[in-house]
Design a protein around this motif. Structure first.
Motif, mmCIF file in Angstrom:
data_model
loop_
_atom_site.group_PDB
_atom_site.id
_atom_site.type_symbol
_atom_site.label_atom_id
_atom_site.label_comp_id
_atom_site.label_asym_id
_atom_site.label_seq_id
_atom_site.Cartn_x
_atom_site.Cartn_y
_atom_site.Cartn_z
ATOM 1 N N GLN A 110 0.831 -1.203 0.000
ATOM 2 C CA GLN A 110 0.000 0.000 0.000
ATOM 3 C C GLN A 110 0.866 1.254 0.000
ATOM 4 O O GLN A 110 0.644 2.177 -0.775
ATOM 5 C CB GLN A 110 -0.917 0.014 1.234
ATOM 6 C CG GLN A 110 -1.723 1.301 1.409
ATOM 7 C CD GLN A 110 -2.641 1.615 0.242
ATOM 8 O OE1 GLN A 110 -3.127 0.704 -0.442
ATOM 9 N NE2 GLN A 110 -2.867 2.898 -0.018
ATOM 10 N N GLY A 111 1.852 1.285 0.878
ATOM 11 C CA GLY A 111 2.749 2.429 0.925
ATOM 12 C C GLY A 111 3.765 2.395 -0.209
ATOM 13 O O GLY A 111 3.970 1.364 -0.859
ATOM 14 N N SER A 112 4.395 3.543 -0.456
ATOM 15 C CA SER A 112 5.329 3.629 -1.566
ATOM 16 C C SER A 112 6.531 4.479 -1.170
ATOM 17 O O SER A 112 6.407 5.442 -0.414
ATOM 18 C CB SER A 112 4.646 4.256 -2.792
ATOM 19 O OG SER A 112 5.387 4.008 -3.962
ATOM 20 N N ILE A 113 7.700 4.088 -1.704
ATOM 21 C CA ILE A 113 8.946 4.821 -1.500
ATOM 22 C C ILE A 113 9.396 5.356 -2.855
ATOM 23 O O ILE A 113 9.522 4.602 -3.824
ATOM 24 C CB ILE A 113 10.058 3.913 -0.921
ATOM 25 C CG1 ILE A 113 9.594 3.256 0.386
ATOM 26 C CG2 ILE A 113 11.343 4.712 -0.716
ATOM 27 C CD1 ILE A 113 9.368 4.225 1.514
ATOM 28 N N CYS A 114 9.625 6.647 -2.931
ATOM 29 C CA CYS A 114 10.050 7.280 -4.175
ATOM 30 C C CYS A 114 11.353 8.056 -3.956
ATOM 31 O O CYS A 114 11.621 8.534 -2.843
ATOM 32 C CB CYS A 114 8.976 8.238 -4.698
ATOM 33 S SG CYS A 114 7.371 7.464 -5.050
ATOM 34 N N TYR A 115 12.131 8.176 -5.025
ATOM 35 C CA TYR A 115 13.353 8.985 -5.013
ATOM 36 C C TYR A 115 13.264 10.023 -6.133
ATOM 37 O O TYR A 115 13.029 9.672 -7.294
ATOM 38 C CB TYR A 115 14.593 8.135 -5.306
ATOM 39 C CG TYR A 115 15.117 7.257 -4.206
ATOM 40 C CD1 TYR A 115 14.485 7.121 -2.978
ATOM 41 C CD2 TYR A 115 16.288 6.520 -4.419
ATOM 42 C CE1 TYR A 115 15.006 6.297 -1.994
ATOM 43 C CE2 TYR A 115 16.813 5.690 -3.441
ATOM 44 C CZ TYR A 115 16.155 5.579 -2.228
ATOM 45 O OH TYR A 115 16.678 4.754 -1.261
ATOM 46 N N ARG A 116 13.488 11.272 -5.785
ATOM 47 C CA ARG A 116 13.812 12.265 -6.811
ATOM 48 C C ARG A 116 15.328 12.255 -6.993
ATOM 49 O O ARG A 116 16.066 12.307 -6.018
ATOM 50 C CB ARG A 116 13.343 13.663 -6.414
ATOM 51 C CG ARG A 116 11.831 13.842 -6.391
ATOM 52 C CD ARG A 116 11.466 15.298 -6.149
ATOM 53 N NE ARG A 116 10.031 15.466 -6.020
ATOM 54 C CZ ARG A 116 9.360 15.464 -4.860
ATOM 55 N NH1 ARG A 116 10.041 15.324 -3.713
ATOM 56 N NH2 ARG A 116 8.059 15.595 -4.826
ATOM 57 N N GLU A 117 15.785 12.204 -8.225
ATOM 58 C CA GLU A 117 17.224 12.138 -8.498
ATOM 59 C C GLU A 117 17.728 13.473 -9.043
ATOM 60 O O GLU A 117 17.116 14.053 -9.948
ATOM 61 C CB GLU A 117 17.534 11.042 -9.525
ATOM 62 C CG GLU A 117 17.379 9.638 -8.985
ATOM 63 C CD GLU A 117 17.917 8.586 -9.940
ATOM 64 O OE1 GLU A 117 18.724 8.947 -10.830
ATOM 65 O OE2 GLU A 117 17.534 7.415 -9.798
ATOM 66 N N TYR A 118 18.842 13.907 -8.481
ATOM 67 C CA TYR A 118 19.506 15.123 -8.932
ATOM 68 C C TYR A 118 20.954 14.770 -9.275
ATOM 69 O O TYR A 118 21.627 14.097 -8.500
ATOM 70 C CB TYR A 118 19.500 16.190 -7.829
ATOM 71 C CG TYR A 118 18.141 16.596 -7.317
ATOM 72 C CD1 TYR A 118 17.541 17.772 -7.753
ATOM 73 C CD2 TYR A 118 17.454 15.822 -6.377
ATOM 74 C CE1 TYR A 118 16.300 18.175 -7.269
ATOM 75 C CE2 TYR A 118 16.211 16.199 -5.904
ATOM 76 C CZ TYR A 118 15.634 17.378 -6.345
ATOM 77 O OH TYR A 118 14.415 17.758 -5.866
#
Length: 380
Positions: free
Chosen positions: A291-299
């Motif tokens: 149900q939960g989610s882990i996201c990464y913004r990449e720079y």
């Protein structure tokens, strides 16, 4: 004989395993607190999502032997990397394919018509493209170049596309069908239990010892019959000639209750968006439900002294410095430099494994034949 292997990533693990199976004792050290290098995976305690801690890794290869080798140590689940990109207020499919072309230009062309249409957009006055920009303009024309390549490239490499070699773009396909699989290899997948479990299985041999959070010092080499170095090439020499240039990545992690973007990788082509892409890690394990989610913004940015090096820059200045370090490396006794950092090259995982297997086999053959092991098995 005892071998010292610096680095517990794919290169070090595979060389250690192959050597151990041939009767050598292998001491593997790594300065990090975990094995598997940049393909390290671990489960998030809050959501249960398997995270690709240093960015996404999809295993893809046409090398049947390498695929079989990897499957000795992990159960691979088929996975196709279907990348999307947000550009100019819309979402498109990558690599640029027939769907992308029709959607972008508001057309309903077939393959032959689209090929002729793109050919009419291409700048044929550029006969011998020397830069990334010239290659793109000749390859796809200005509109597609500015929407999908220009801004992303500027953010990823920190310079104008006109300053990059044309060879970078030659690796990016343009398809006149609806195939949106990012890779074109026969074998594609991700280990069911993650890459760290796979590397752990590779290192699980009675003749292999692993020491984490252990920095290399030259005294270690004196106690070994041979050294395999998979750390930074310039780091072996304590950066005495200066540092080779790399790009590094910063990850801005955030959580989401539900499904954030509906795909594993969403690129951002517009130059005014500071990140290059967002990865949503539960979509790298579609056989699981969370149900939960882990996201990464990449720079992307230039790597500093304390940063993790990701992408070798390899422009004129860096190649000149590389040549000087290669000369130093070749003057070393009983040391072989391996892997992406040890040879200052961008390597996919399958190529890393192939070169590690070949390096270990060459070492065994050199000992049998009484020959010296070279500093490099592949010319950097």
């Amino acid at each position: 004989m005892t071998l010292l292997i610096v680095g517990a990533g794919l290169s070090g693990a595979v060389i250690a395993r192959k050597s151990a199976e041939k009767g050598y004792y292998c001491r593997v050290i790594d300065s990090r607190p975990h094995i598997a290098g940049n393909c390290h995976t671990q489960r998030d305690a809050g959501t249960g999502v398997m995270m690709h801690v240093y960015g996404p890794h999809i295993f893809h290869t046409d090398d049947a032997d390498v695929w079989a080798y990897a499957n000795r140590f992990a159960e691979f689940v088929p996975f196709l990397n279907r990348v999307k990109t947000t550009a100019q207020g819309a979402v498109y499919s990558l690599p640029v394919n027939l769907h992308t072309i029709n959607q972008f230009f508001g057309r309903t062309m077939g393959p032959d018509e689209a090929r002729a249409f793109i050919d009419s957009k291409a700048d044929r006055s550029i006969e011998n493209p020397r830069t990334f920009e010239e290659q793109a303009l000749r390859f796809v024309g200005r509109e597609l170049y500015e929407a999908f390549f220009k801004g992303y490239t500027e953010k990823q490499w920190g310079c104008l596309p006109s300053e990059l070699p044309a060879s970078i773009l030659k690796r990016l396909p343009l398809r006149f069908n609806y195939d949106d699989n990012y890779f074109a290899h026969r074998f594609q997948g991700i280990p069911r239990d993650g890459y760290t479990a796979m590397v752990s299985a590779i290192l699980d041999h009675p003749r292999i010892t692993v020491e984490l959070e252990t920095a290399y010092n030259p005294a270690m080499a004196e106690a070994a019959d041979h050294v395999f170095w998979s750390g930074p090439l310039d780091g072996f020499f304590d950066y005495r000639l200066g540092r080779l240039g790399y790009r590094t990545l910063d990850f801005e992690r955030f959580t989401h209750d539900g499904d954030y973007q509906g795909c594993a990788v969403m690129n951002y082509g517009d130059p005014d968006v500071p990140w290059t892409r967002i990865t949503e890690h539960k979509h790298f394990s579609p056989w699981e439900n969370h149900q939960g989610s882990i996201c990464y913004r990449e720079y992307s940015r230039p790597a500093g002294d304390e940063d993790i090096p990701y992408y070798p820059i390899r422009l004129v200045k860096e190649k000149s410095l590389l040549a000087r370090y290669v000369d130093l490396a070749r003057a070393q006794d009983k040391t072989t430099f391996v892997g992406r950092l040890g040879t200052y090259r961008y390597l996919d995982m399958d190529v890393t494994i192939r070169e590690a297997l070949d390096t270990a086999a060459a070492f065994v053959a050199s000992q049998t034949g009484g020959q010296a092991m070279p500093a490099f098995m592949v010319e950097p």
